[in-house]
Motif scaffolding. Structure first.
Motif, mmCIF file in Angstrom:
data_model
loop_
_atom_site.group_PDB
_atom_site.id
_atom_site.type_symbol
_atom_site.label_atom_id
_atom_site.label_comp_id
_atom_site.label_asym_id
_atom_site.label_seq_id
_atom_site.Cartn_x
_atom_site.Cartn_y
_atom_site.Cartn_z
ATOM 1 N N ARG A 1 4.485 1.609 17.943
ATOM 2 C CA ARG A 1 5.568 0.539 17.910
ATOM 3 C C ARG A 1 5.692 -0.105 16.672
ATOM 4 O O ARG A 1 7.036 -0.384 16.549
ATOM 5 C CB ARG A 1 5.102 -0.372 18.897
ATOM 6 C CG ARG A 1 5.248 0.158 20.479
ATOM 7 C CD ARG A 1 5.483 -0.927 21.612
ATOM 8 N NE ARG A 1 4.123 -1.945 21.362
ATOM 9 C CZ ARG A 1 3.077 -1.599 22.242
ATOM 10 N NH1 ARG A 1 3.189 -0.516 22.903
ATOM 11 N NH2 ARG A 1 2.042 -2.403 22.132
ATOM 12 N N ASP B 1 6.817 2.348 10.505
ATOM 13 C CA ASP B 1 8.144 2.383 9.802
ATOM 14 C C ASP B 1 8.681 3.837 10.071
ATOM 15 O O ASP B 1 10.206 3.832 10.079
ATOM 16 C CB ASP B 1 7.887 2.214 8.246
ATOM 17 C CG ASP B 1 7.553 0.773 7.694
ATOM 18 O OD1 ASP B 1 8.275 -0.155 8.078
ATOM 19 O OD2 ASP B 1 6.295 0.729 7.300
ATOM 20 N N ASP C 1 9.752 11.833 24.318
ATOM 21 C CA ASP C 1 10.704 10.946 24.540
ATOM 22 C C ASP C 1 10.887 9.856 25.520
ATOM 23 O O ASP C 1 11.032 8.693 25.185
ATOM 24 C CB ASP C 1 12.314 11.620 24.281
ATOM 25 C CG ASP C 1 12.486 12.283 23.108
ATOM 26 O OD1 ASP C 1 11.516 12.074 22.050
ATOM 27 O OD2 ASP C 1 13.437 13.012 22.837
ATOM 28 N N GLU D 1 10.048 6.060 25.379
ATOM 29 C CA GLU D 1 11.022 4.876 25.828
ATOM 30 C C GLU D 1 10.238 3.932 26.842
ATOM 31 O O GLU D 1 10.593 2.804 26.903
ATOM 32 C CB GLU D 1 12.133 5.598 26.412
ATOM 33 C CG GLU D 1 13.262 4.597 26.858
ATOM 34 C CD GLU D 1 14.296 5.546 27.635
ATOM 35 O OE1 GLU D 1 15.142 4.423 28.431
ATOM 36 O OE2 GLU D 1 14.255 6.590 27.664
ATOM 37 N N ASP E 1 8.372 1.182 25.076
ATOM 38 C CA ASP E 1 9.131 0.498 24.165
ATOM 39 C C ASP E 1 8.901 0.703 22.690
ATOM 40 O O ASP E 1 9.117 -0.134 21.687
ATOM 41 C CB ASP E 1 8.728 -1.279 24.449
ATOM 42 C CG ASP E 1 9.156 -1.593 25.863
ATOM 43 O OD1 ASP E 1 10.032 -1.021 26.485
ATOM 44 O OD2 ASP E 1 8.298 -2.316 26.583
ATOM 45 N N VAL E 2 8.801 2.065 22.514
ATOM 46 C CA VAL E 2 8.781 2.306 20.942
ATOM 47 C C VAL E 2 10.366 2.685 20.286
ATOM 48 O O VAL E 2 11.120 3.561 21.198
ATOM 49 C CB VAL E 2 7.800 3.566 20.985
ATOM 50 C CG1 VAL E 2 8.101 4.177 19.480
ATOM 51 C CG2 VAL E 2 6.624 3.259 21.405
ATOM 52 N N ASP E 3 10.691 2.322 19.339
ATOM 53 C CA ASP E 3 11.837 2.337 18.591
ATOM 54 C C ASP E 3 11.854 3.922 18.154
ATOM 55 O O ASP E 3 11.434 4.088 17.271
ATOM 56 C CB ASP E 3 12.235 1.233 17.790
ATOM 57 C CG ASP E 3 13.544 1.544 17.144
ATOM 58 O OD1 ASP E 3 14.285 2.277 17.648
ATOM 59 O OD2 ASP E 3 13.806 0.698 16.218
ATOM 60 N N CYS E 4 12.689 4.656 18.657
ATOM 61 C CA CYS E 4 12.670 5.993 18.169
ATOM 62 C C CYS E 4 14.027 6.264 17.185
ATOM 63 O O CYS E 4 14.192 7.501 16.800
ATOM 64 C CB CYS E 4 12.674 7.013 19.327
ATOM 65 S SG CYS E 4 11.252 6.867 20.537
ATOM 66 N N SER E 5 14.375 5.374 16.722
ATOM 67 C CA SER E 5 15.646 5.522 16.080
ATOM 68 C C SER E 5 15.399 6.118 14.530
ATOM 69 O O SER E 5 16.129 6.695 13.902
ATOM 70 C CB SER E 5 16.391 3.962 15.658
ATOM 71 O OG SER E 5 15.426 3.221 14.976
ATOM 72 N N ASN E 6 14.098 5.722 13.935
ATOM 73 C CA ASN E 6 13.670 6.035 12.949
ATOM 74 C C ASN E 6 12.536 7.296 13.211
ATOM 75 O O ASN E 6 11.414 6.852 12.976
ATOM 76 C CB ASN E 6 13.287 5.345 11.880
ATOM 77 C CG ASN E 6 13.274 5.597 10.252
ATOM 78 O OD1 ASN E 6 13.855 6.603 10.103
ATOM 79 N ND2 ASN E 6 12.495 4.938 9.322
#
Length: 462
Positions: free
Chosen positions: A288, A291, A312, A316, A319-324
């Motif tokens: 989480r 970088d 994926d 989700e 609550d892990v941001d997968c944008s990067n």
């Protein structure tokens, strides 16, 4: 069931472990998903093998919905009974997550121990847990799973019930006692895990000034092997499911960047028990806070597409941001049909193809990671007065200072790498005594100024 300090009464199923027992593998599968898997029970077979179960037979039923009473239909249950008798099976392992009632009814009907997918995974986790935190997490997940199933474990006392005026029978009394013991232990475990989470949060927080990269992916995708290949770290590597349960972090030097912290995390699997996901939430704190995420995929697995979707969904859920995130197609050395890799690359254009075992593609992976990390950072040169403590504090917290030099006029020049999202704050707060020069920044025609996000009220200020 390995439940540490808790002491329960003696249930019918005295030994809840599945090691070295002969088992029939069974599953109820939605016909709409018939084409999703070449071998519907392949993953269950892998899980059984990891748990040292001896597979002696298989049975599948395709139906829209599992039977509410016994999961399989009545006729199929009888066929399953005959198969178990013919193969001398000791247990039946279902690929489905059974309700407490379904498990209880099947054990009555078949007079055999029934193990569902969740219980099998929990047994594997219990066998592989090595650290204090992992053992706490697994025990908590086990107790949460077995609490609603206690009645199923006490079927040998179900006929000894209290009559009118006789009070409750011994089975009922023992169930109450066991529930109280489990509830007490669950509360203890949650309290201990909160303390562990606080320590982990501090550890992760101390790495705020470090660049962090986290490996995520399906179990047995080769994450630990990749970590060993790129860092030289002596981490445990095995061709089995859930070989890694504990997060491990090692330093890794990247070209044209410097050192980053690389973390290996527990692998995922479809239909992962929700109690287990909740229990291991703190372990995934590294993912989480990272970088950059490296989503490692076993490209040689025919079900790679489904595995990517599973990972994926779990990311989700926690609550892990997968944008990067960068997709890494691993184990290409095992691909007999390279068209599998070509299909995945067509679906994921930015994916990197590697083999952690042979070293193929590792150098390209390093370059791509540097590019991905650099896309969110800029290099800056800052000149200011030697007494500008607020600026020094801001840079220490939000940038990586690479060089600091002082002159005779009580001035200091700082070379640093700073996230783009903090750049506007830095420049807006610059005064007559402070100058900021950004390489590839707003003063540079090639700098993508519109990519710098506007600061929100929650962003740090100088």
């Amino acid at each position: 069931m390995r439940t540490g300090a808790i002491v329960l009464g003696d249930p019918k199923r005295e030994e809840l472990q599945v090691k070295e027992k002969k088992a029939v593998l069974a599953g109820v599968i939605d016909p709409a998903r018939r084409d999703d898997f070449q071998d519907p029970l392949a993953e269950l077979s892998g899980l059984a093998s990891t748990a040292n179960v001896v597979e002696c037979g298989r049975m599948i039923q395709y139906r829209d919905l599992p039977d509410m009473t016994t999961c399989m239909g009545p006729g199929k249950v009888q066929e399953l009974k005959q198969l178990c008798e013919a193969t001398e099976a000791e247990i039946i392992v279902f690929d489905n997550n059974l309700t407490p009632a379904q498990g209880r009814n099947l054990e009555k009907e078949l007079d055999m121990v029934i193990v569902d997918r969740s219980e099998l995974i929990l047994d594997i986790f219990a066998s592989n847990a090595q650290t204090y935190e992992a053992k706490l997490q697994v025990e908590l997940a086990q107790l949460l799973y077995f609490r609603p199933r206690l009645k199923r474990l006490w079927t040998h006392l179900e006929r000894i019930e209290g009559g009118v005026g006789a009070g409750r029978g011994p089975g009922e009394k023992q169930l109450e006692t066991d529930r109280r013991l489990i509830d007490k232990r669950i509360a203890e475990l949650k309290k201990k895990l909160k303390e562990v989470e606080k320590r982990r949060a501090l550890t992760v927080g101390h790495r705020r000034n470090e660049t962090t990269v986290s490996l995520v992916g399906y179990t047995n995708a080769g994450k630990s092997t990749l970590m060993r290949a790129v860092t030289g770290a002596d981490v445990f590597v095995a061709d089995q499911l859930f070989a890694t349960l504990d997060t491990r972090t090692r330093r890794w030097s990247l070209p044209n960047w410097g050192d980053v912290l690389l973390s290996d995390t527990v692998g995922f699997v479809r239909n992962l028990p929700h109690h287990l996901v909740a229990s291991f939430r703190s372990t995934l704190e590294e993912a989480r806070m990272a970088d950059l995420l490296l989503h490692v995929v076993d490209a040689s697995n025919p079900e790679a597409k489904q595995q990517i979707e599973t990972v994926d969904k779990v990311l989700e859920k926690i609550d892990v941001d997968c944008s990067n995130m960068l997709l890494v197609l691993n184990k290409v050395d095992r691909c007999e049909d390279r068209s599998l890799v070509d299909v995945l690359r067509a679906q994921h254009e930015n994916a990197v193809v590697v083999s952690a075992h042979t070293g193929e593609g590792i150098e390209r992976l390093r370059q791509r990671i540097t590019e991905k990390l650099g896309g969110g950072y800029v290099d800056a040169t800052i000149e200011t007065g030697a007494g500008n403590g607020k600026l020094f504090s801001f840079l220490a917290e939000h940038s990586e200072v690479t060089e600091r030099t002082y002159d005779d006029e009580n001035r200091v020049q700082i070379q640093c790498r700073i996230p783009k999202r903090f750049l506007l704050t830095l420049e807006r707060k610059s005064d007559e005594q402070t100058t900021v020069t950004v390489i590839g920044g707003p003063s540079d025609p090639e700098f993508p100024y519109e990519d710098v996000e506007e600061m929100t009220p929650s962003e740090p200020t100088l």
